[in-house]
Write a protein that holds these residues in place. Structure first.
Motif, short mmCIF file in Angstrom:
data_model
loop_
_atom_site.label_atom_id
_atom_site.label_comp_id
_atom_site.label_asym_id
_atom_site.label_seq_id
_atom_site.Cartn_x
_atom_site.Cartn_y
_atom_site.Cartn_z
N ILE A 4 0.86 -1.19 0.00
CA ILE A 4 0.00 0.00 0.00
C ILE A 4 0.89 1.23 0.00
O ILE A 4 1.64 1.47 0.96
CB ILE A 4 -0.92 0.03 1.23
CG1 ILE A 4 -1.69 -1.29 1.36
CG2 ILE A 4 -1.89 1.21 1.15
CD1 ILE A 4 -2.42 -1.42 2.68
N GLY A 5 0.84 2.01 -1.07
CA GLY A 5 1.62 3.25 -1.18
C GLY A 5 2.79 3.07 -2.13
O GLY A 5 3.62 2.19 -1.95
N ALA A 6 2.83 3.95 -3.16
CA ALA A 6 3.88 3.86 -4.18
C ALA A 6 4.89 5.00 -4.06
O ALA A 6 5.41 5.50 -5.04
CB ALA A 6 3.25 3.83 -5.57
N ARG A 16 -2.81 9.31 -8.54
CA ARG A 16 -2.32 8.99 -9.88
C ARG A 16 -1.02 9.76 -10.06
O ARG A 16 -0.94 10.93 -9.69
CB ARG A 16 -3.33 9.40 -10.95
CG ARG A 16 -4.56 8.51 -10.91
CD ARG A 16 -5.43 8.65 -12.15
NE ARG A 16 -6.48 7.64 -12.07
CZ ARG A 16 -6.33 6.38 -12.48
NH1 ARG A 16 -5.18 6.00 -13.03
NH2 ARG A 16 -7.29 5.51 -12.35
N PHE A 17 -0.01 9.09 -10.62
CA PHE A 17 1.31 9.71 -10.76
C PHE A 17 1.44 10.35 -12.14
O PHE A 17 0.81 9.86 -13.08
CB PHE A 17 2.40 8.66 -10.54
CG PHE A 17 2.57 8.30 -9.07
CD1 PHE A 17 1.51 7.80 -8.33
CD2 PHE A 17 3.79 8.47 -8.45
CE1 PHE A 17 1.66 7.47 -6.99
CE2 PHE A 17 3.95 8.14 -7.11
CZ PHE A 17 2.89 7.64 -6.38
N PRO A 18 2.29 11.38 -12.30
CA PRO A 18 3.11 12.00 -11.27
C PRO A 18 2.24 12.75 -10.24
O PRO A 18 1.29 13.43 -10.62
CB PRO A 18 3.97 13.00 -12.03
CG PRO A 18 3.56 12.94 -13.46
CD PRO A 18 2.46 11.97 -13.61
N ARG A 19 2.63 12.59 -8.95
CA ARG A 19 1.94 13.32 -7.89
C ARG A 19 3.02 13.96 -7.01
O ARG A 19 4.15 13.49 -6.93
CB ARG A 19 1.03 12.40 -7.06
CG ARG A 19 1.73 11.27 -6.29
CD ARG A 19 1.92 11.60 -4.83
NE ARG A 19 2.58 10.54 -4.07
CZ ARG A 19 3.88 10.45 -3.93
NH1 ARG A 19 4.68 11.30 -4.54
NH2 ARG A 19 4.41 9.49 -3.19
N ASP A 20 2.64 15.04 -6.35
CA ASP A 20 3.60 15.74 -5.50
C ASP A 20 3.59 15.14 -4.09
O ASP A 20 2.63 14.47 -3.71
CB ASP A 20 3.22 17.23 -5.43
CG ASP A 20 4.39 18.09 -4.99
OD1 ASP A 20 5.52 17.58 -4.88
OD2 ASP A 20 4.17 19.30 -4.75
N LEU A 71 10.11 6.12 10.72
CA LEU A 71 11.55 5.88 10.58
C LEU A 71 12.34 7.13 10.19
O LEU A 71 13.48 7.02 9.74
CB LEU A 71 11.79 4.78 9.53
CG LEU A 71 11.48 3.36 9.96
CD1 LEU A 71 11.80 2.36 8.84
CD2 LEU A 71 12.24 2.97 11.23
N ILE A 72 11.78 8.33 10.37
CA ILE A 72 12.51 9.54 9.92
C ILE A 72 13.60 9.93 10.93
O ILE A 72 13.39 9.91 12.14
CB ILE A 72 11.52 10.71 9.71
CG1 ILE A 72 10.57 10.37 8.54
CG2 ILE A 72 12.25 12.02 9.44
CD1 ILE A 72 9.63 11.48 8.16
N ASP A 73 14.76 10.28 10.39
CA ASP A 73 15.89 10.70 11.22
C ASP A 73 15.49 11.93 12.05
O ASP A 73 15.09 12.95 11.48
CB ASP A 73 17.09 11.04 10.31
CG ASP A 73 18.32 11.39 11.11
OD1 ASP A 73 19.31 10.66 10.98
OD2 ASP A 73 18.32 12.41 11.84
N GLY A 125 15.78 15.02 9.57
CA GLY A 125 14.50 14.93 8.85
C GLY A 125 14.56 14.03 7.63
O GLY A 125 13.62 13.95 6.86
N GLU A 126 15.68 13.33 7.47
CA GLU A 126 15.83 12.45 6.29
C GLU A 126 14.96 11.21 6.45
O GLU A 126 15.04 10.51 7.46
CB GLU A 126 17.30 12.03 6.18
CG GLU A 126 17.53 10.99 5.12
CD GLU A 126 18.99 10.57 5.00
OE1 GLU A 126 19.84 11.08 5.76
OE2 GLU A 126 19.26 9.70 4.15
N GLY A 127 14.14 10.96 5.42
CA GLY A 127 13.26 9.80 5.52
C GLY A 127 13.19 8.98 4.24
O GLY A 127 12.74 7.84 4.25
#
Ligand SMILES: Cc1cc2nc3c(=O)[nH]c(=O)nc-3n(C[C@H](O)[C@H](O)[C@H](O)COP(=O)(O)OP(=O)(O)OC[C@H]3O[C@@H](n4cnc5c(N)ncnc54)[C@H](O)[C@@H]3O)c2cc1C
Length: 425
Positions: free
Chosen positions: A16-18, A43-47, A309-311, A315-317
């Motif tokens: 679930i989640g691309a 629907r991609f491209p998505r922001d 799990l974000i640092d 803030g790196e995830g």
């Protein structure tokens, strides 16, 4: 109440989640020959609201997954190579910290690439591979445990709703994951959660010619920071982030604060005098890894932001989503191929593998986040490093060397600085 459904989709694994986590898991499952479906409500491209900075870990994970993809990533037209990071201390002094000792030679270790492009690049790789079925524009809802797995509704904007049956769920549905909150029971704890806002700008002056990303620690924002991440053609991703408990306590409106800081702060206002904001300021949450939760359970594994799990310091995830996606796929293939059942005890090895890989650096970042609460300490280290190339070099290698980063936790590091000595190994 059951909705009207079309023919059910049957698969071993439903992802679930691309985003980066889900796509990495899909590519790895395809390589391992596991039958999987990847579903996304967009629907991609998505922001995706993000700072768009891709650390060296993103490129290294792609290289491990498929070296050709890492080469292709570097060729994306909207990508700006990044050679380092500039820290601006609350006192105003800047410290340029290169990611590598050989800045400008070979490939840059990091990059900045808008998520609109990066996420589409990842999903496109899954589609081109063709072994995992991709369903866009369908939201996974109503998760029901069955005797042989899960039954899930995939809700499209227009009926009928599809139904999916799978043995295992990989939940990579991001920071607002319904599954993580309500089925896996990971709560949103403001102390371990950050609020972030960002917008794109053109015409910002003083952007770094070598693509150094800027982390600007302003007194009124600690323990958070404001960032300016350069993009090609003089554009920049500009934003700020602050822990959610602090936001609540200080009753901060982050969007208003960002506009005010860019217009009025002496370190920023001149750089933004001729800048134009492109589109609105958008906000989103960052579930931080400063507290560990179980990230697998009976019939599921959580990936990336869904797994918190974000640092907590940087803030790196993105890389953590990809790394956890790789491990989840590996564990899934192992359990399914051995004809074992996907019980919580069989999947526990996923938690162990993720924490073995990321636990040490997340532990250090949790301590650094606490240090960022002390402006005087920040100013002190930066002031010393500006005048001491050996110290600047030490801090630079901390980005690539965890043992070096660990030294920032050690009081002896600061004692050495105070006494004017070069920090000892
Ligand atoms: C303001 C801000 C700045 C950031 N800056 C950076 C940065 O510079 N560098 C960095 O590394 N990280 C950064 N992060 C963190 C980074 O954005 C995330 O860690 C990363 O996107 C996590 O990837 P993911 O695959 O877990 O989830 P996501 O990228 O959020 O993808 C989740 C996907 O799931 C889909 N989805 C959600 N619910 C459902 C459902 N029920 N059914 C179907 N689909 C669903 C969504 O449409 C989405 O496509 C930032 C975050 C914020 C908020």
């Amino acid at each position: 109440m059951r909705m009207e459904t079309s023919n059910p989709i049957r698969t071993e694994v439903l992802i679930i989640g691309a985003g980066p986590g889900g796509c990495t898991a899909a590519l790895k499952l395809a390589q391992l020959g596991v039958d999987a479906v990847l579903v996304d409500k967009s629907r991609f491209p998505r922001d995706k609201v993000c700072g768009d900075a891709l650390s060296g870990k993103v490129v290294r994970t792609l290289e491990r997954l498929d070296p050709a993809l890492a080469v292709e990533l570097r060729q994306q037209s909207e990508l700006l190579p990044s050679w380092g990071v500039t820290f601006v201390a609350p006192g105003g002094r800047s410290l340029r910290v290169p990611f590598s000792r050989n800045t400008g030679e070979g490939q840059a270790p990091g990059a900045i690439l808008p998520r609109m492009q990066f996420d589409n690049f990842m999903l496109d790789a899954v589609k081109r591979d063709g072994r995992v079925r991709v369903i866009e524009g369908a939201e996974a809802k109503r998760f029901e445990r069955t005797t042989d797995g899960w039954s899930i509704d995939l809700v499209h904007p227009a009926p009928p709703t599809a139904n999916a049956n799978c043995q295992l769920i990989l939940d990579a549905s991001g920071a607002n994951s319904h599954f993580a909150r309500h089925i896996a029971k990971l709560p949103m704890e403001p102390r371990h959660h950050c609020a972030g806002v960002r917008s794109y700008y053109s015409g910002v002056s003083g952007l770094d010619p070598q693509g150094f990303i800027e982390l600007i620690f302003l007194k009124q924002l600690l323990p958070g920071y404001l960032w300016i991440f350069p993009l090609p053609n003089g554009r920049a991703n500009v934003g700020l982030g602050l822990r959610s408990d602090v936001v609540r306590k200080r009753r901060v409106d982050l969007k208003a604060l960002m506009i005010k800081l860019l217009a009025e702060h002496p370190q920023l206002k001149e750089r933004f005098t001729h800048a134009t904001m492109e589109g609105p300021i958008q906000g989103m949450g960052l579930p931080l890894a400063s507290k560990r939760w179980p990230i697998s359970g009976d019939g599921y594994m959580l990936i990336g932001d869904a797994a918190h799990l974000i640092d907590p310091f940087t803030g790196e995830g993105i890389s953590h989503a990809m790394i956890s996606g790789m491990h989840a796929a590996d564990v899934a293939a192992g359990v399914l191929r051995s004809k074992g059942s996907v019980t919580s005890s069989a999947l526990e090895t996923y938690d162990q593998r993720v924490w073995k890989r990321l636990g040490k650096e997340i532990g250090i970042s949790t301590r650094l986040q606490q240090l960022a609460n002390h402006p005087w300490l920040f100013n002190f280290v930066v002031n010393k490093a500006v005048n001491n190339p050996a110290l600047a070099d030490t801090i630079s290698s901390m980005f690539n060397d965890l043992d070096m980063r660990e030294r920032l936790k050690n009081p002896r590091f600061y004692m050495d600085l105070l006494l004017g000595r070069s920090p000892r190994p």
